[in-house]
Design a protein around this motif. Structure first.
Motif, PDB file in Angstrom:
ATOM      1  N   LYS A  32      14.998  12.842 -35.061  1.00 60.55           N
ATOM      2  CA  LYS A  32      13.835  12.687 -35.931  1.00 60.55           C
ATOM      3  C   LYS A  32      14.079  11.592 -36.963  1.00 60.55           C
ATOM      4  O   LYS A  32      13.174  10.825 -37.306  1.00 60.55           O
ATOM      5  CB  LYS A  32      13.512  14.015 -36.631  1.00 60.55           C
ATOM      6  CG  LYS A  32      12.160  13.999 -37.330  1.00 60.55           C
ATOM      7  CD  LYS A  32      11.782  15.370 -37.879  1.00 60.55           C
ATOM      8  CE  LYS A  32      10.404  15.300 -38.526  1.00 60.55           C
ATOM      9  NZ  LYS A  32      10.008  16.608 -39.109  1.00 60.55           N
ATOM     10  N   ASP A  33      15.302  11.531 -37.482  1.00 60.34           N
ATOM     11  CA  ASP A  33      15.633  10.487 -38.451  1.00 60.34           C
ATOM     12  C   ASP A  33      15.521   9.096 -37.832  1.00 60.34           C
ATOM     13  O   ASP A  33      15.178   8.122 -38.515  1.00 60.34           O
ATOM     14  CB  ASP A  33      17.052  10.703 -38.992  1.00 60.34           C
ATOM     15  CG  ASP A  33      17.149  11.931 -39.884  1.00 60.34           C
ATOM     16  OD1 ASP A  33      16.096  12.390 -40.357  1.00 60.34           O
ATOM     17  OD2 ASP A  33      18.273  12.421 -40.091  1.00 60.34           O
ATOM     18  N   LYS A  34      15.810   9.012 -36.533  1.00 58.16           N
ATOM     19  CA  LYS A  34      15.719   7.717 -35.840  1.00 58.16           C
ATOM     20  C   LYS A  34      14.306   7.423 -35.331  1.00 58.16           C
ATOM     21  O   LYS A  34      14.077   6.357 -34.761  1.00 58.16           O
ATOM     22  CB  LYS A  34      16.693   7.697 -34.667  1.00 58.16           C
ATOM     23  CG  LYS A  34      18.161   7.701 -35.094  1.00 58.16           C
ATOM     24  CD  LYS A  34      19.086   7.655 -33.885  1.00 58.16           C
ATOM     25  CE  LYS A  34      20.551   7.606 -34.336  1.00 58.16           C
ATOM     26  NZ  LYS A  34      21.472   7.552 -33.173  1.00 58.16           N
ATOM     27  N   GLY A  35      13.397   8.371 -35.539  1.00 60.45           N
ATOM     28  CA  GLY A  35      12.011   8.155 -35.140  1.00 60.45           C
ATOM     29  C   GLY A  35      11.719   8.457 -33.691  1.00 60.45           C
ATOM     30  O   GLY A  35      10.601   8.218 -33.212  1.00 60.45           O
ATOM     31  N   VAL A  36      12.696   9.000 -32.966  1.00 62.93           N
ATOM     32  CA  VAL A  36      12.475   9.352 -31.560  1.00 62.93           C
ATOM     33  C   VAL A  36      11.516  10.537 -31.457  1.00 62.93           C
ATOM     34  O   VAL A  36      10.636  10.578 -30.595  1.00 62.93           O
ATOM     35  CB  VAL A  36      13.812   9.681 -30.865  1.00 62.93           C
ATOM     36  CG1 VAL A  36      13.567  10.108 -29.415  1.00 62.93           C
ATOM     37  CG2 VAL A  36      14.737   8.481 -30.923  1.00 62.93           C
ATOM     38  N   ILE A  37      11.711  11.521 -32.350  1.00 63.14           N
ATOM     39  CA  ILE A  37      10.819  12.681 -32.414  1.00 63.14           C
ATOM     40  C   ILE A  37       9.927  12.535 -33.641  1.00 63.14           C
ATOM     41  O   ILE A  37      10.420  12.278 -34.749  1.00 63.14           O
ATOM     42  CB  ILE A  37      11.624  13.995 -32.486  1.00 63.14           C
ATOM     43  CG1 ILE A  37      12.447  14.170 -31.202  1.00 63.14           C
ATOM     44  CG2 ILE A  37      10.702  15.196 -32.688  1.00 63.14           C
ATOM     45  CD1 ILE A  37      13.321  15.402 -31.210  1.00 63.14           C
TER      46      ILE A  37
END
Length: 485
Positions: free
Chosen positions: A307-312
Motif C-alpha cells: 500500500k505504501d508503494k501504491g500497488v494496493i
C-alpha cells in the motif's frame, strides 16, 4: 444405485444441528440474564451460561435416551477451530487509535499477566503432586490451572486432550484419563470464579466508598461512521460483498497456518526423532492460534508495504467486522467447550477432588494476587486494574472487560488498553511456560524442573513489577539537604 450420502442421512445435519444448539443455548442464556435480575448482577457472561445450559441439556438427554444428541467430538472440533479463527480475526485489525497508556504500563501489565500464569501453575502442581501420593491423582494435572483460568476453554481443551493421549512410552505417568474434561471444567469454574470474585470486590469497595457503579451505557448512541469503517476502505457491497472478503481473509489465513503446521508435522514424522514426534508436534498443533496470528501479522506487513508503494489502493480489512467475527468465534468456542464436557468422568475421585482443590485455591490466590499487584503497580486506577486483570486471569479478555465496565464503561482509565496491548509482550515472556507444557507431563524430573522454572519466572516478574521501589534511586538534592541540616 447411488452409494453416496443422502440428504436425510443424519451425518449431513450433524454440524448444522451442533451450531443450532450452540446458538439456541446462547440466545436462551442471554434472555435469562436480561430477565432475571440476580443473574444480571452476578456478571456471568451469556456464553458461559449458555454453555452450562447446553451441557445440562445434553447430559439429561443422554441419561434418558442412552444416546448423544450432539457428539462430544463435534463440539471439540468446533472449540479447537473457533479459538484459532477468533485470534486470526483479532490479529487482522489495523489499530489506528491512539494509545491512552504508556509502554511502561503495558510492560508491567505483561509481567502482571505472565506472573499470574506462573503462580497458578505453581499452585496447581503443588496440589496435584500432593494428591498423587494420597489418591494417585495425575501429578502434572495442576498445570492446566493457568490454561483453564488464564488462557480459557480453548487452551484448556487442547492441553487436557493432549495429556489424555499420552502413552506409557511417552510419559512416566501414563495417560491423563479425563484430562480434556478436567481442563474444560477448570475453564468453566474460572468464569464462575471471575463472576463471584468480581461481585465480592465490587461490593466491598462500594461499601467503602471507593468505587461507584456506573449506569448501563447505550453504546449504539455513541457509534459514529468511523467506528464502522475507516477512510479508504472498499465499498460495502460491490461485485462481492464486503463481509465475504472479511470472512475470506480470515479463513484463507487460517488455512495457510494449517499448511505450515502440516508441513512442520510431516517433517517431525520423517525425522523419526522421539522428541520431535512426541513433544514438538503436539506442542505446535496445540498452539494453532499462534501460527494463525503469525500468518496474519505477515499478511499485514506485506499489505502495508504494497500500500505504501501504491500497488494496493484500498483497505480490504474492516476493524468493526473483524471484531464481530472474533466475538462470534469466541462466543461459540465457550459454549461448545462447556457442552463437550463429560460429567460422567467426575464420578472418579482422582478427578473431582483435584478439580475442587485446584479451582478453589486458584480462584482465591488469583484474587489476592491481582489485588496486591493492582494496588502496588497501578495505584492511580487500582480498582479498574484489579477488575480487568482478575477477570482475564480467571476467564478471558472479554470477562475482564465485562467486570471493568461496571465502574469504567467508557474505558476512561488505561486499564483496558493495558490488558489489550500487553499481549505482544506476554507471548515473549510467557514462552517458557507455554513451551514447558510439552515436557511437564513426561516424568518426575521434567515436572520438578518445570515447577522450579515457574517459581523463578514468578519471582523475577514480581521483582520487575516492583523495580521502581526495589531499585529506587535516592534523590541527590534531598540527600544534600539532609546533610546540611
Amino acid at each position: 444405485m447411488t452409494t453416496g450420502l443422502q440428504f436425510w442421512d443424519i451425518s449431513i445435519w450433524t454440524l448444522l444441528l451442533a451450531f443450532a444448539g450452540i446458538f439456541l443455548a446462547s440466545l436462551l442464556a442471554n434472555a435469562l440474564i436480561q430477565t432475571i435480575r440476580p443473574l444480571k448482577k452476578a456478571l456471568i457472561p451469556s456464553p458461559v451460561l449458555g454453555g452450562i445450559l447446553l451441557l445440562i441439556f445434553l447430559t439429561v438427554y443422554k441419561a434418558i435416551t442412552g444416546t448423544e444428541l450432539i457428539e462430544g467430538s463435534v463440539l471439540e472440533i468446533i472449540t479447537y477451530h473457533t479459538l484459532g479463527i477468533g485470534f486470526v480475526a483479532s490479529s487482522l485489525k489495523f489499530n489506528k487509535n491512539k494509545k491512552k497508556t504508556t509502554q511502561k504500563a503495558i510492560l508491567n501489565s505483561s509481567f502482571f499477566t505472565i506472573g499470574g500464569y506462573a503462580l497458578q501453575a505453581v499452585i496447581g502442581l503443588i496440589i496435584t503432586v500432593s494428591l498423587y501420593f494420597i489418591i494417585n491423582a495425575w501429578p502434572a494435572g495442576g498445570v492446566l490451572l493457568p490454561m483453564g483460568y488464564g488462557q480459557g476453554p480453548g487452551q484448556a481443551f487442547n492441553w487436557g486432550n493432549t495429556f489424555s493421549q499420552y502413552e506409557d512410552a511417552v510419559s512416566e505417568f501414563g495417560a491423563f484419563v479425563g484430562g480434556k474434561d478436567f481442563g474444560l471444567s477448570i475453564a468453566a469454574m474460572g468464569f464462575i470464579s471471575a463472576s463471584i470474585g468480581g461481585v465480592i470486590y465490587l461490593n466491598i469497595e462500594r461499601r467503602k466508598g471507593n468505587v461507584k457503579m456506573q449506569k448501563e451505557v447505550d453504546y449504539t448512541e455513541r457509534l459514529k461512521l468511523e467506528d464502522y469503517e475507516s477512510e479508504g476502505e472498499i465499498a460495502s457491497s460491490d461485485s462481492i460483498d464486503k463481509m465475504t472478503i472479511q470472512f475470506g481473509l480470515v479463513f484463507i489465513i487460517y488455512a495457510i497456518s494449517f499448511a505450515l503446521l502440516y508441513g512442520i508435522s510431516t517433517l517431525c514424522d520423517l525425522s523419526g526423532v522421539g522428541l520431535l514426534v512426541n513433544t514438538v508436534k503436539p506442542l505446535f498443533w496445540g498452539f494453532n492460534f499462534i501460527f494463525g496470528v503469525a500468518v496474519a501479522a505477515l499478511y499485514k506487513l506485506i499489505y502495508t508495504k504494497l500500500k505504501d508503494k501504491g500497488v494496493i489502493k484500498k483497505q480490504y480489512t474492516n476493524n468493526y467486522s473483524m471484531d464481530r467475527i472474533s466475538g462470534l468465534s469466541f462466543d461459540i468456542m465457550v459454549v461448545a467447550a462447556f457442552g463437550s464436557i463429560n460429567l460422567e468422568a467426575f464420578l472418579e475421585p482422582k478427578l473431582i477432588i483435584p478439580l475442587i482443590l485446584v479451582c478453589v485455591s486458584g480462584g482465591v490466590i488469583t484474587y489476592f494476587y491481582c489485588q496486591h499487584i493492582a494496588r502496588k503497580v497501578f495505584p492511580e486506577y487500582k480498582d479498574e486494574a484489579f477488575l480487568a486483570f482478575y477477570g482475564m486471569l480467571t476467564g478471558t479478555n472479554a470477562t475482564g472487560i465485562i467486570l471493568l465496565r461496571e465502574i469504567d464503561p467508557q474505558f476512561e482509565t488505561p486499564a483496558c488498553d493495558n490488558m489489550v496491548f500487553q499481549s505482544l509482550y506476554s507471548i515473549a515472556f510467557g514462552a517458557p511456560i507455554l513451551l514447558s507444557l510439552g515436557s511437564v507431563g513426561k516424568g518426575w524430573i521434567q515436572l520438578i524442573v518445570c515447577l522450579i522454572i515457574y517459581v523463578v519466572i514468578f519471582v523475577v516478574l514480581y521483582l520487575l513489577m516492583r523495580r521502581d521501589v526495589i531499585f529506587k534511586k535516592k534523590n541527590p538534592e534531598k540527600e544534600e539537604t539532609t546533610k546540611e541540616e
